[in-house]
Write a protein that holds these residues in place. Structure first.
Motif, short mmCIF file in Angstrom:
data_model
loop_
_atom_site.label_atom_id
_atom_site.label_comp_id
_atom_site.label_asym_id
_atom_site.label_seq_id
_atom_site.Cartn_x
_atom_site.Cartn_y
_atom_site.Cartn_z
N VAL A 1 -1.23 1.66 -2.53
CA VAL A 1 -0.37 2.81 -2.26
C VAL A 1 -0.32 3.10 -0.76
O VAL A 1 0.67 3.61 -0.25
N CYS A 2 -1.37 2.74 -0.06
CA CYS A 2 -1.49 3.06 1.36
C CYS A 2 -2.34 2.00 2.04
O CYS A 2 -2.80 1.05 1.41
N VAL A 3 -2.56 2.18 3.33
CA VAL A 3 -3.48 1.34 4.10
C VAL A 3 -4.65 2.20 4.51
O VAL A 3 -4.47 3.23 5.18
N GLU A 4 -5.85 1.83 4.12
CA GLU A 4 -7.05 2.55 4.55
C GLU A 4 -7.51 1.92 5.86
O GLU A 4 -8.14 0.86 5.88
N LEU A 5 -7.18 2.56 6.96
CA LEU A 5 -7.38 1.95 8.28
C LEU A 5 -8.84 1.61 8.53
O LEU A 5 -9.14 0.61 9.19
N HIS A 6 -9.77 2.42 8.03
CA HIS A 6 -11.18 2.15 8.27
C HIS A 6 -11.66 0.89 7.55
O HIS A 6 -12.63 0.27 7.98
N HIS A 7 -10.98 0.53 6.45
CA HIS A 7 -11.47 -0.57 5.62
C HIS A 7 -10.56 -1.78 5.62
O HIS A 7 -10.90 -2.80 5.01
N VAL A 8 -9.41 -1.70 6.25
CA VAL A 8 -8.42 -2.77 6.08
C VAL A 8 -8.95 -4.11 6.56
O VAL A 8 -8.66 -5.16 5.97
N ALA A 9 -9.74 -4.12 7.63
CA ALA A 9 -10.21 -5.40 8.17
C ALA A 9 -11.10 -6.14 7.18
O ALA A 9 -10.95 -7.35 6.98
N GLU A 10 -12.05 -5.42 6.53
CA GLU A 10 -12.97 -6.12 5.63
C GLU A 10 -12.41 -6.30 4.23
O GLU A 10 -12.91 -7.13 3.46
N ARG A 11 -11.37 -5.54 3.85
CA ARG A 11 -10.87 -5.62 2.49
C ARG A 11 -9.57 -6.41 2.36
O ARG A 11 -9.11 -6.63 1.24
N THR A 12 -9.00 -6.82 3.45
CA THR A 12 -7.77 -7.60 3.37
C THR A 12 -8.07 -8.96 2.75
O THR A 12 -9.01 -9.65 3.14
N ALA A 13 -7.28 -9.32 1.75
CA ALA A 13 -7.46 -10.60 1.07
C ALA A 13 -6.12 -11.29 0.95
O ALA A 13 -5.10 -10.64 0.74
N VAL A 14 -6.12 -12.59 1.10
CA VAL A 14 -4.91 -13.39 0.90
C VAL A 14 -5.27 -14.57 0.02
O VAL A 14 -6.42 -14.99 -0.07
N GLU A 15 -4.26 -15.09 -0.63
CA GLU A 15 -4.46 -16.25 -1.51
C GLU A 15 -4.56 -17.51 -0.67
O GLU A 15 -3.66 -17.82 0.12
N GLN B 1 -10.13 -3.83 -5.33
CA GLN B 1 -10.15 -2.65 -4.48
C GLN B 1 -8.73 -2.36 -4.02
O GLN B 1 -8.21 -3.02 -3.12
N ARG B 2 -8.10 -1.39 -4.67
CA ARG B 2 -6.75 -0.99 -4.30
C ARG B 2 -6.81 0.29 -3.48
O ARG B 2 -7.50 1.24 -3.86
N ALA B 3 -6.08 0.30 -2.40
CA ALA B 3 -6.07 1.49 -1.54
C ALA B 3 -5.21 2.57 -2.19
O ALA B 3 -4.03 2.36 -2.47
N SER B 4 -5.80 3.72 -2.42
CA SER B 4 -5.11 4.85 -3.04
C SER B 4 -5.86 6.12 -2.70
O SER B 4 -7.09 6.12 -2.62
N GLY B 5 -5.13 7.20 -2.54
CA GLY B 5 -5.76 8.49 -2.29
C GLY B 5 -5.71 9.41 -3.49
O GLY B 5 -6.16 10.56 -3.42
N LEU B 6 -5.17 8.93 -4.64
CA LEU B 6 -5.01 9.80 -5.80
C LEU B 6 -6.35 10.24 -6.37
O LEU B 6 -6.53 11.42 -6.71
#
Length: 663
Positions: A72-86, A650-655
């Motif tokens: 839903v969003c980008v968690e700027l604090h975690h994006v570097a370690e949680r970014t995954a690609v196939e 781990q999906r980025a969401s603030g809900l």
């Protein structure tokens, strides 16, 4: 894109791909974090906002990327370690090398990143977004460290506000003594707290109820009794019987919900008047319930200004519902109506953005924790007994947690059987699920490690060819379409990937080739008898949805003509459609695990492959295994399987924080 005028016509020319020397974000494209198109669009958006800052452009591109991958969003604090690609299928695409390349990317400092986003017009604060300031040039909202595209921020805030309000709203008063008698009649009572009875009691007392549980934990059993209880309560008050809507994200899930409800009716201890009323309830897709407009697949006839007429709205397979669709659905439910959401929070989340059911179930994850406020316990104990207070984690104040009931007993699988035990172990995050797979001895679960069994691949292909051969034989001999569809559901090959050596495309081709060897060529034209067909795009006119599965059969009225049989959306039976009318589709001896959500097969053959991948997650394995009603065969390398089970989505969401952390 660039264009030139040619003979009065506008000619659009493709732009060259990004190059390392002319774009500071090319490294993110090369690794696979971003697409060329996302970077180009981000640069255009940034230019409208009056900046060319690469860090701002990167943030915009990541926000554009997020919904494509379910965030839903980008968690700027975690994006570097949680970014995954196939990883690609080539020899240089190992997961360790890919992780090293991701870590080496020039990720900005988070605090500086936030300052730069707010310094210009690229992003707004929530306060500015709420009153519409800078809406014309600012497509992003920076809420804490979460960066949203504006419309996803609005969906999330609106849904959180609506759910909290619904959770606080009072219902019609209920006589607790009479309600306890109804629940005794419908559920019985024993020495232990019956969570199905508890869920019905919550639904009787609240305008929002979330019933979460794995397959076979009795969600539909519970809903049948919830509806009976609500009908009894309405009649007891002297009012009309409630108008009920049942809905699910897909046609096949809606059909199964209707069938399950109808199958539960004979066992209900109710009179014929109520049984007749319940028998008339038919499920539909959520889109059909809301009244999708022909002009747009995202606009509906029912919304907050034109709400649904129903007194009770029940949504099954809620884990498959995206944030935008759930926001629109909840907005369309009358303030005085009841909303019940059913689903399995441990399954894969929606293909589109959001993890709504997981957010609703809160921070307890897969643990079957009951968290209730003292106020909720006091209201529920007269209906479910004094055991309740001893079995809940107390909450300091009323909140969304009072609406959530987790069912914790698997009832579909054999008691103590391998499928149930493995599913529970995955839910609990146990470390030796692989050991349980290897040690299963009841015939329900089988694990084949290609490293230990060189013929593992051929075992799986042969198993599938034998099962699908029976489907083709039945179609060739003119068996009834219902029988052929039932045979088709006896086994399905489920792959984690679409492409590659363990992918859907390869297994579809290999199984079809094996069928040719076994039975002679089944392919007489594209639509040969017994060919399983997977719909890959929605067609509202035909009531077909992406993921629906049919099978080619002979036309009952013309033996020389083929038609495609699909299960009817509701009420049982089949629908027969001309092949020429079908939207985009493909052969589906194998399908992705994502596409299998909402389905059930007698035997699920799960292909994960020998190589680990960021796409192999705990939820993916759990979803695949729990598609099986009787047997499951897992083809996976030891290392790949262990890493998948140790990797939760781990999906980025603030809900979740908005619902569970809000005062």
């Amino acid at each position: 894109m660039s264009s030139s005028d040619t003979g009065g016509r506008q000619l659009t020319l493709p732009e060259p791909p990004l190059r390392q020397e002319d774009d500071g974000l090319a490294a993110f494209v090369e690794v696979g974090v971003l697409l060329d198109a996302e970077v180009r669009l981000a640069r255009r958006v940034a230019s409208i906002a009056g900046t060319t800052d690469d860090e701002v452009v990167l943030a915009i591109a990541l926000a554009l990327r997020a919904p494509r991958l379910g965030h839903v969003c980008v968690e700027l604090h975690h994006v570097a370690e949680r970014t995954a690609v196939e990883p690609s299928s080539g020899p240089v695409a190992g997961e360790q090398e890919l992780a090293a390349r991701l870590a080496a990317l020039p990720w900005p400092d988070t605090a500086r990143w936030q300052d730069r986003l707010l310094a210009g017009a690229a992003a707004r604060t929530p306060a500015d977004a709420a009153d519409g300031r800078s809406a014309g040039v600012s497509p992003l909202v920076l809420d804490g460290d979460r960066l949203y595209l504006d419309r996803y921020w609005r969906y999330e805030v609106a849904l959180a506000d609506a759910l909290r309000a619904r959770g606080r709203a009072p219902t019609e008063p209920v006589d607790p003594e009479r309600a306890a008698v109804w629940l005794d009649t419908l559920f019985g009572h024993g020495p232990e707290l019956d969570r199905q009875r508890l869920a019905a009691a919550v639904a009787l007392l609240r305008r929002l109820t979330v019933i979460a549980g794995g397959p076979g934990t009795g969600k539909t059993y519970t809903v049948a009794r919830v509806l009976a209880t609500l009908h009894l309560a309405a009649r007891d008050r002297g009012g009309r019987l409630p108008q009920v809507a049942l809905a699910a994200p897909t046609g096949k899930a809606a059909a199964r919900l209707t069938e399950s409800l109808q199958a539960a009716l004979p066992d209900l201890a109710i009179d014929e008047e109520l049984r007749d009323a319940l028998s008339r309830i038919q499920a539909s897709t959520i889109h059909r319930l809301l009244g999708v407009q022909r002009s747009s697949a995202t606009r509906f006839r029912h919304d907050a200004r034109h709400p649904l007429p129903h007194d009770v709205v029940i949504v099954d397979e809620a884990s498959m519902v995206s944030l935008p669709l759930m926001a629109k659905l909840v907005a369309a439910v009358r303030d005085d109506a009841r909303l019940l959401l059913l689903g399995d929070r441990d399954q894969l989340a929606s293909v589109e953005a959001g993890v709504v059911l997981g957010d609703l179930c809160g921070p307890h994850g897969s643990r079957p924790v009951l968290q209730l406020s003292d106020t909720a316990v006091a209201a529920l104990e007269p209906l479910v007994g004094p055991r309740l207070a001893d079995e809940v984690a107390p909450a300091d104040e009323p909140g969304i947690w009072d609406a959530v009931v987790r069912l914790d007993r698997f009832r579909r699988f054999a008691a103590g059987g391998g499928i149930a035990e493995v599913a529970r172990a995955i839910q609990r995050g146990e470390t030796d699920v692989v050991g349980q797979l290897a040690g299963a001895s009841d015939g329900q679960v089988r694990w084949i490690d290609p490293g230990a069994a060189p013929d593992a691949d051929q075992q799986v292909i042969g198993l599938a060819a034998a099962a699908y051969g029976r489907v083709i034989d039945a179609a060739r001999h003119g068996r009834p379409p219902e029988e052929i569809l039932a045979l088709l559901s006896e086994l399905r090959v489920l792959c984690a990937h679409r492409r590659g050596p363990a992918g859907v495309e390869r297994y579809n081709a290999a199984i079809e080739a094996a069928l040719v060897q076994r039975q002679g060529s089944p392919a007489v034209g594209r639509f040969y008898p017994g060919r399983p067909v997977l719909i890959t795009e929605n067609d509202r006119a035909l009531r077909l949805a992406n993921g629906d599965v049919g099978v080619v059969v002979g036309d009952p009225n013309d033996p020389d003509r083929s038609v495609v049989a699909f299960a009817a959306e509701a009420g049982g039976g089949v629908r027969l459609l001309s092949p020429a009318r079908l939207p985009a589709h493909e052969t589906t001896y194998a399908m992705t695990i994502h596409k299998s959500q909402g389905s059930q097969f007698g035997h699920a053959v799960v292909v994960l492959g020998e190589r680990s991948s960021p796409l192999l997650t705990r939820e993916l394995v759990y979803t695949a295994i729990t598609r099986a009603a009787e047997r499951v065969t897992v083809l996976a390398g030891d290392g790949a399987l262990r890493q998948a089970l140790a990797r939760p989505v781990q999906r980025a969401s603030g809900l979740g924080p908005r619902l569970w952390d809000a005062p």
